[in-house]
Write a protein that holds these residues in place. Sequence first.
Motif, PDB file in Angstrom:
ATOM      1  N   ASN A  99      -6.934 -10.906  24.735  1.00 16.92           N
ATOM      2  CA  ASN A  99      -7.338 -10.357  26.036  1.00 16.92           C
ATOM      3  C   ASN A  99      -7.023  -8.870  26.154  1.00 16.92           C
ATOM      4  O   ASN A  99      -7.628  -8.166  26.957  1.00 16.92           O
ATOM      5  CB  ASN A  99      -6.633 -11.117  27.169  1.00 16.92           C
ATOM      6  N   MET A 100      -6.084  -8.401  25.345  1.00 14.32           N
ATOM      7  CA  MET A 100      -5.702  -6.993  25.373  1.00 14.32           C
ATOM      8  C   MET A 100      -6.489  -6.158  24.365  1.00 14.32           C
ATOM      9  O   MET A 100      -6.234  -4.978  24.199  1.00 14.32           O
ATOM     10  CB  MET A 100      -4.201  -6.854  25.113  1.00 14.32           C
ATOM     11  N   GLY A 101      -7.406  -6.814  23.648  1.00 14.25           N
ATOM     12  CA  GLY A 101      -8.233  -6.082  22.696  1.00 14.25           C
ATOM     13  C   GLY A 101      -7.637  -5.959  21.311  1.00 14.25           C
ATOM     14  O   GLY A 101      -8.132  -5.182  20.489  1.00 14.25           O
ATOM     15  N   VAL A 102      -6.587  -6.710  21.018  1.00 18.29           N
ATOM     16  CA  VAL A 102      -5.967  -6.681  19.694  1.00 18.29           C
ATOM     17  C   VAL A 102      -6.672  -7.677  18.782  1.00 18.29           C
ATOM     18  O   VAL A 102      -6.791  -8.858  19.105  1.00 18.29           O
ATOM     19  CB  VAL A 102      -4.463  -7.022  19.773  1.00 18.29           C
ATOM     20  N   MET A 103      -7.142  -7.199  17.629  1.00 17.45           N
ATOM     21  CA  MET A 103      -7.789  -8.087  16.661  1.00 17.45           C
ATOM     22  C   MET A 103      -6.742  -8.900  15.913  1.00 17.45           C
ATOM     23  O   MET A 103      -5.682  -8.374  15.552  1.00 17.45           O
ATOM     24  CB  MET A 103      -8.607  -7.266  15.660  1.00 17.45           C
ATOM     25  N   HIS A 104      -7.029 -10.184  15.694  1.00 20.38           N
ATOM     26  CA  HIS A 104      -6.089 -11.027  14.967  1.00 20.38           C
ATOM     27  C   HIS A 104      -6.846 -11.985  14.064  1.00 20.38           C
ATOM     28  O   HIS A 104      -8.071 -12.138  14.167  1.00 20.38           O
ATOM     29  CB  HIS A 104      -5.192 -11.801  15.939  1.00 20.38           C
ATOM     30  N   SER A 105      -6.114 -12.623  13.166  1.00 25.95           N
ATOM     31  CA  SER A 105      -6.722 -13.547  12.212  1.00 25.95           C
ATOM     32  C   SER A 105      -5.905 -14.825  12.145  1.00 25.95           C
ATOM     33  O   SER A 105      -4.670 -14.774  12.147  1.00 25.95           O
ATOM     34  CB  SER A 105      -6.790 -12.897  10.824  1.00 25.95           C
ATOM     35  N   ASP A 106      -6.591 -15.960  12.092  1.00 27.95           N
ATOM     36  CA  ASP A 106      -5.945 -17.248  11.880  1.00 27.95           C
ATOM     37  C   ASP A 106      -6.481 -17.844  10.585  1.00 27.95           C
ATOM     38  O   ASP A 106      -7.662 -17.675  10.257  1.00 27.95           O
ATOM     39  CB  ASP A 106      -6.242 -18.214  13.033  1.00 27.95           C
TER      40      ASP A 106
END
Length: 208
Positions: A99-106
């Motif tokens: 929601n804060m615009g941080v890209m992440h990976s699972d």
Amino acid sequence: MRSPKLSVNTFLLILLIFGGFTFFITVLIVRMADRTPVNSFHPIEGTDYAIRYSSLEPSGLYQGSENVNSLVVEGSFGFDWGAALEGERLYLNEYGTSNMGVMHSDLVCVNLATKQKETLFTDAILRGKCASGELVCVRGVFLPANKPESNVLCAFYALTAPAMNDGAEVLFLDPATGEIVYRVKDDGAMTDAFEARYLRRTLEEVRQ
């Protein structure tokens, strides 16, 4: 004397409205011009599956050729070193944005027989296989695209992501089950030395 003043005020109001309308149309046209259609198809080597990124239809894992195919699992998946096949188990990086615009990976596993997706580890990035065949992934690190050195939002994201609080960790997984067979802390896991340190060596060599 009032009529000329009224006429001038009316003219200025009309001019203001027309200017605002013109500005709105100009911005709309520019935004529409930026929406270039995306439709890229990336086959996974050794399979009849591919990763598709598209603004025209759902992005995700597809089965078949580029012209004749069907959607298996929807999502934004990696296709280069972020994909590994072991029997009916396809391991993939699934990318998202907080929601804060941080890209992440699972790290996820798709069972090709049942077409079901399972999330194995959150905030983890599959990097490939080591010399002895185990999957190697890194957990607890930010994607470089976030520029974590200067992005204050990464610190806020870490507060809500337990994996980020434990520090960078390299996980070795049994590709047949997805279970951890070895783990090691390494804050330099995302450096250029990663391939030589982990992927070009066997698990036994890493243990030593």
